[in-house]
Design an enzyme around this catalytic site. Structure first.
Site, mmCIF file in Angstrom:
data_model
loop_
_atom_site.group_PDB
_atom_site.id
_atom_site.type_symbol
_atom_site.label_atom_id
_atom_site.label_comp_id
_atom_site.label_asym_id
_atom_site.label_seq_id
_atom_site.Cartn_x
_atom_site.Cartn_y
_atom_site.Cartn_z
ATOM 1 N N LYS A 191 58.704 37.251 35.135
ATOM 2 C CA LYS A 191 57.580 37.899 34.466
ATOM 3 C C LYS A 191 56.940 36.860 33.545
ATOM 4 O O LYS A 191 57.659 36.097 32.875
ATOM 5 C CB LYS A 191 58.103 39.102 33.665
ATOM 6 C CG LYS A 191 57.025 39.934 33.000
ATOM 7 C CD LYS A 191 57.632 41.182 32.338
ATOM 8 C CE LYS A 191 56.598 42.053 31.662
ATOM 9 N NZ LYS A 191 57.180 43.267 31.048
ATOM 10 N N SER B 289 54.962 47.611 32.157
ATOM 11 C CA SER B 289 54.143 46.433 32.201
ATOM 12 C C SER B 289 54.583 45.395 33.235
ATOM 13 O O SER B 289 53.825 44.477 33.536
ATOM 14 C CB SER B 289 54.134 45.777 30.822
ATOM 15 O OG SER B 289 55.436 45.368 30.444
ATOM 16 N N SER C 134 59.242 49.433 30.786
ATOM 17 C CA SER C 134 58.547 48.504 31.678
ATOM 18 C C SER C 134 59.369 47.882 32.792
ATOM 19 O O SER C 134 58.816 47.176 33.631
ATOM 20 C CB SER C 134 57.894 47.391 30.872
ATOM 21 O OG SER C 134 56.755 47.890 30.235
#
Ligand code: GLN
Length: 483
Positions: free
Chosen positions: A76, A151, A175
């Site tokens: 990420k 997210s 997330s």
């Protein structure tokens, strides 16, 4: 080759069926061909990947082994990667190349993992749909008109679309688990302090926690093993031994006490999801688990508390992005105040600006007691509810989300509507508990997740339950059409 899980890849590499370099080339080509539909990557790191793959192959040729040695993954884009853009999904950091590797990145690299790239995400991890990214929305491979969740939407979409077997992610209020649910993956948010936050760009420091996103519990065990552990660089990292997660996947579920909170089945829950959750309970009962209804009476206060605490911490964390030291700086500032205002106004998107304002307001003199302090008290009540529940049960089970993935743009004009979708995930962050989401079926062709929560440091129990469930169900093996 692209259908293989981390566990299968490890076996294939050990048996010399293929090399890490071959596999890496196949996946990079697949990303080049298919990712334009999804937008799941912000940066690709082909050269690094091929070098790491060759190095892993050389280590294997010398007799070394290891579940992650030569395994392709992605990070990420809020994990700092030395010399590589680390954008956090924001224009603010579009030009930022991290000067060092996050602990998670360094640990996985040392274990021989191959980094294919950096995945798309909501700006500064604020969001549940991956629509607030400066680099554009990510599409859900199950239906390109729908969001993949957020997210960590880039990591989720990429793994679900078989662009790679697993990826790192972070979870401040859901997330990891919510995008796992929306894309038919298994995702684990560890206990707060289990995985180092050093080099993970902070959103809300008392809630943020890194963890794995993969297709199976078995793979989450492998990736978590490479991520977890004490780190002297992170003062909230906890010095507890890391168990062998893969070795404990086969424990029997005979007598396992599962608590199902009655508050979970309120009017906001899609009844078709409720039915799938009941099916998952029945499957676990067949495996020997005993089910009991429990209560989490303060759950209804969790969303308002979270949406005070998280923005409050964010407003403080994001004050470092001032246009002076690093990140975006406006053109020709007239004076210092103009520099701050325009750099921040241009660098941050609307959702981030909204949260900074909410947070700064909640922390300001005169409002601190009414909002921030009150929210902290609720946080304690939420934690106490869990402590009482875990006196009676071993795991808590329920839906990960009240609804399946919504359509792109559907909640654009109403941020609070999106906040309400976090109702089942944020309590674990407020309490610091580990939580896992695993595939449990489909509604209108869109995946549904079931969430399991456990006491502190019982990640192994969550992975054990999920693995046993996955040995007896095939939801997690379903593949989105076209991928
Ligand atoms: N949806 C939540 C938020 O917007 C959680 C995000 C996260 O876990 N990073 O804050």
């Amino acid at each position: 080759m692209h259908h293989m899980t981390l566990a299968e890849i490890a076996r294939g590499l050990a048996d010399k069926q293929f090399s890490s370099e071959e596999l890496t080339k196949v996946l990079l080509a697949r990303i080049a061909r298919l990712d334009p539909q999804l937008n799941s990557f912000i940066s690709l790191t082909e050269e690094l990947a091929l070098n790491q793959a060759a190095a892993a192959d050389a280590r294997r040729a010398k007799g070394e082994n290891g579940a992650l040695l030569g395994a392709p993954i992605a990070h990420k884009d809020l994990f700092c990667t030395q010399g590589i853009r680390t954008s956090c999904g924001s224009k603010m950091l579009d030009n930022f190349k991290a000067p060092y590797d996050a602990t998670v990145v360094a640990k996985l690299a040392a274990a021989g993992a191959v980094t294919l790239g950096k995945t798309n995400m909501d700006e500064f991890a604020m969001g549940s749909a991956n629509e607030s990214s400066y680099y554009g929305a990510v599409k859900n491979p199950w239906n390109l008109a729908h969001v993949p969740g957020g997210s960590s939407g880039g990591s989720a979409a990429a793994v679900a679309a078989r662009l790679l077997p697993a990826a790192t992610a972070t979870d401040t209020g859901g997330s990891i688990r919510q995008p796992a649910a929306f894309t038919n993956l298994t995702g684990l948010k560890p206990t707060y302090g289990r995985v180092s936050r050093w080099g993970m760009i902070a959103y809300a420091s008392s809630l943020d926690q890194g963890g794995p996103l993969a297709r199976t519990a078995e793979d989450c065990a492998i990736l978590l093993q490479g991520m977890a552990g004490f780190d002297p660089n992170d003062s909230t990292s906890i010095d507890e031994p890391v168990p062998d997660y893969s070795a404990n996947l086969n424990g029997s579920l005979q007598g396992l006490r599962i608590g199902v909170p009655k508050e979970y089945f309120s009017a906001g829950l899609d009844p078709r999801i409720a039915e799938l959750i009941h099916d998952s309970v029945k499957t676990l009962e067949k495996l020997g688990a005993v089910v009991k209804q429990i209560s989490l009476p303060n759950m209804q206060h969790a969303i308002p508390a979270y949406y005070v605490i998280a923005p409050a911490e964010a407003s403080s964390n994001l004050s470092r992005f001032d246009g002076v030291r690093f990140g975006h700086r406006c053109e020709n500032p007239e004076n210092l105040m103009d520099l701050y205002k325009r750099s921040r106004g241009e660098g941050f998107g609307v959702e981030v600006q909204r949260r900074i304002m909410v947070g700064a307001y909640a922390l300001s003199a005169g409002y601190y007691d009414a909002y921030y302090l009150k929210a902290q008290k609720i946080r304690r009540l939420v934690k106490n509810d869990f402590m009482a529940a875990f006196n009676e049960v071993d795991v808590i089970l329920g839906p990960t989300t009240p609804n399946p993935a919504w359509k792109l743009g559907a909640k654009d004009s109403d941020p609070v509507a999106a906040y309400l979708e976090d109702v089942y995930t944020i309590t674990a962050n407020l309490a610091g508990l580990p939580g896992l989401s695993m595939p449990a079926g489909f509604v209108d062709g869109l995946p549904v997740g079931v969430q399991l929560l456990a006491p502190y440091f019982q990640e192994g129990r969550l992975l054990n339950v999920a693995h046993q469930y996955q040995l007896h169900t095939d939801w997690h093996t379903r593949t989105p059409q076209g991928f």
